[in-house]
Design a protein around this motif. Sequence first.
Motif, PDB file in Angstrom:
ATOM      1  N   TYR A   1     -16.358  -1.616  -1.537  1.00 60.90           N
ATOM      2  CA  TYR A   1     -16.443  -0.723  -2.702  1.00 60.90           C
ATOM      3  C   TYR A   1     -15.017  -0.523  -3.203  1.00 60.90           C
ATOM      4  N   PRO A   2     -14.809  -0.331  -4.503  1.00 55.09           N
ATOM      5  CA  PRO A   2     -13.439  -0.119  -5.002  1.00 55.09           C
ATOM      6  C   PRO A   2     -12.899   1.245  -4.568  1.00 55.09           C
ATOM      7  N   GLU A   3     -12.136   1.235  -3.514  1.00 54.80           N
ATOM      8  CA  GLU A   3     -11.592   2.474  -2.957  1.00 54.80           C
ATOM      9  C   GLU A   3     -10.326   2.133  -2.183  1.00 54.80           C
ATOM     10  N   PRO A   4      -9.432   3.089  -2.005  1.00 51.76           N
ATOM     11  CA  PRO A   4      -8.253   2.823  -1.175  1.00 51.76           C
ATOM     12  C   PRO A   4      -8.676   2.354   0.213  1.00 51.76           C
ATOM     13  N   GLY A   5      -8.028   1.338   0.714  1.00 54.08           N
ATOM     14  CA  GLY A   5      -8.350   0.821   2.037  1.00 54.08           C
ATOM     15  C   GLY A   5      -9.358  -0.304   2.046  1.00 54.08           C
ATOM     16  N   ALA A   6      -9.896  -0.667   0.871  1.00 54.91           N
ATOM     17  CA  ALA A   6     -10.943  -1.694   0.834  1.00 54.91           C
ATOM     18  C   ALA A   6     -10.436  -3.028   1.374  1.00 54.91           C
ATOM     19  N   GLU A   7      -9.227  -3.433   0.967  1.00 53.56           N
ATOM     20  CA  GLU A   7      -8.715  -4.714   1.443  1.00 53.56           C
ATOM     21  C   GLU A   7      -8.531  -4.687   2.965  1.00 53.56           C
ATOM     22  N   ARG A   8      -8.122  -3.539   3.506  1.00 47.92           N
ATOM     23  CA  ARG A   8      -7.929  -3.418   4.949  1.00 47.92           C
ATOM     24  C   ARG A   8      -9.237  -3.614   5.695  1.00 47.92           C
ATOM     25  N   TYR A   9     -10.298  -2.887   5.284  1.00 47.15           N
ATOM     26  CA  TYR A   9     -11.527  -2.994   6.063  1.00 47.15           C
ATOM     27  C   TYR A   9     -12.263  -4.308   5.788  1.00 47.15           C
ATOM     28  N   VAL A  10     -12.058  -4.915   4.624  1.00 47.13           N
ATOM     29  CA  VAL A  10     -12.621  -6.244   4.387  1.00 47.13           C
ATOM     30  C   VAL A  10     -11.933  -7.260   5.296  1.00 47.13           C
ATOM     31  N   ALA A  11     -10.608  -7.171   5.410  1.00 51.41           N
ATOM     32  CA  ALA A  11      -9.881  -8.073   6.316  1.00 51.41           C
ATOM     33  C   ALA A  11     -10.358  -7.884   7.750  1.00 51.41           C
ATOM     34  N   ALA A  12     -10.604  -6.627   8.145  1.00 51.86           N
ATOM     35  CA  ALA A  12     -11.086  -6.361   9.504  1.00 51.86           C
ATOM     36  C   ALA A  12     -12.463  -6.980   9.720  1.00 51.86           C
ATOM     37  N   ALA A  13     -13.327  -6.883   8.711  1.00 50.43           N
ATOM     38  CA  ALA A  13     -14.657  -7.476   8.838  1.00 50.43           C
ATOM     39  C   ALA A  13     -14.571  -8.994   8.946  1.00 50.43           C
ATOM     40  N   VAL A  14     -13.689  -9.588   8.146  1.00 54.84           N
ATOM     41  CA  VAL A  14     -13.511 -11.043   8.207  1.00 54.84           C
ATOM     42  C   VAL A  14     -12.996 -11.445   9.590  1.00 54.84           C
ATOM     43  N   ASP A  15     -12.010 -10.710  10.090  1.00 52.51           N
ATOM     44  CA  ASP A  15     -11.467 -11.022  11.420  1.00 52.51           C
ATOM     45  C   ASP A  15     -12.520 -10.858  12.513  1.00 52.51           C
TER      46      ASP A  15
END
Length: 307
Positions: free
Chosen positions: A121-135
Amino acid sequence: MPTPTAASSAATAAEAAQVRAFWQGLGLPGLIDVHTHFMPENVLAKVWDYFDRAGPLVGREWPITYRADAAARLAVLRGFGVRAFSSLLYPHKAGMAEWLNTWAGEFAAETPDCLHTATFYPEPGAERYVAAAVDAGARIFKAHLQVGDYDPTDPLLDGVWGLLADRGIPVVTHCGSGPAAGRFTGPGPIGAVLDRHPRLPLIVAHLGMPEYTGFLDLAERHPAVHLDTTMAFTDFAEQAAPFPAALRPRLSALQDRILLGTDYPNIPYRYHHALDVLARLDLGDAWLRAVCHDNAARLFALPGSGS
């Protein structure tokens, strides 16, 4: 969750025989369905309640055909011979996506035939938790521009799209304006994302219904774009958003980038109908084999894909 009656179990068994006959007749090892929904039970209950009330984003009567607990729904899919599927889930507000991803990761770990799914979702931290999910192993993401009511070009998502493009991870995106238009649906907003991230392996849900022409244009311009067949061509969808017969040759030309999707279990008809209508297009067995199995097997590098 309701439990199936003897009559419904018998109907499902009969349908399973029909579905298996469909893919066996094509010489396939099974089906791959990229657009199915599994989510936390309390979230799914709210989704079903929205459909039951024919909420504004639905706008018509929409009975849930496969209303059962998760174990029963998995058994039905496996009985059909669906060898891989997704657990598409999506937030409608900030603060939901990360915990949905935690649930989806646990579900995938317990369900080896489910492609590990995640969302954002467009929110602060989105790139961080998406990267975590990918990892953590996420192989497919879901973005729902209609329900989420967000602009896919929001700067908060630019890093997300870029990361998924760089890693080659497909994103099933409800970006068409069916069954009800949203502020950011249609080919324009997501097309702007593709212009910025042309390698993004976007999967346009529902063939972009009802803006079929515009989304076929996008797929023809961007070689990484795929389209899924979810609900398209069904009697239910044809009432409101008929697919123009004149566009069928373009479906044939995009044979290698169309994927089977169904919206199971949230469909107002039987699963077999979604396969029947694909055969009715009369685009040939090679097209059906590609759409119902081979394209997704290659995209997700599944066993037997030749990748």
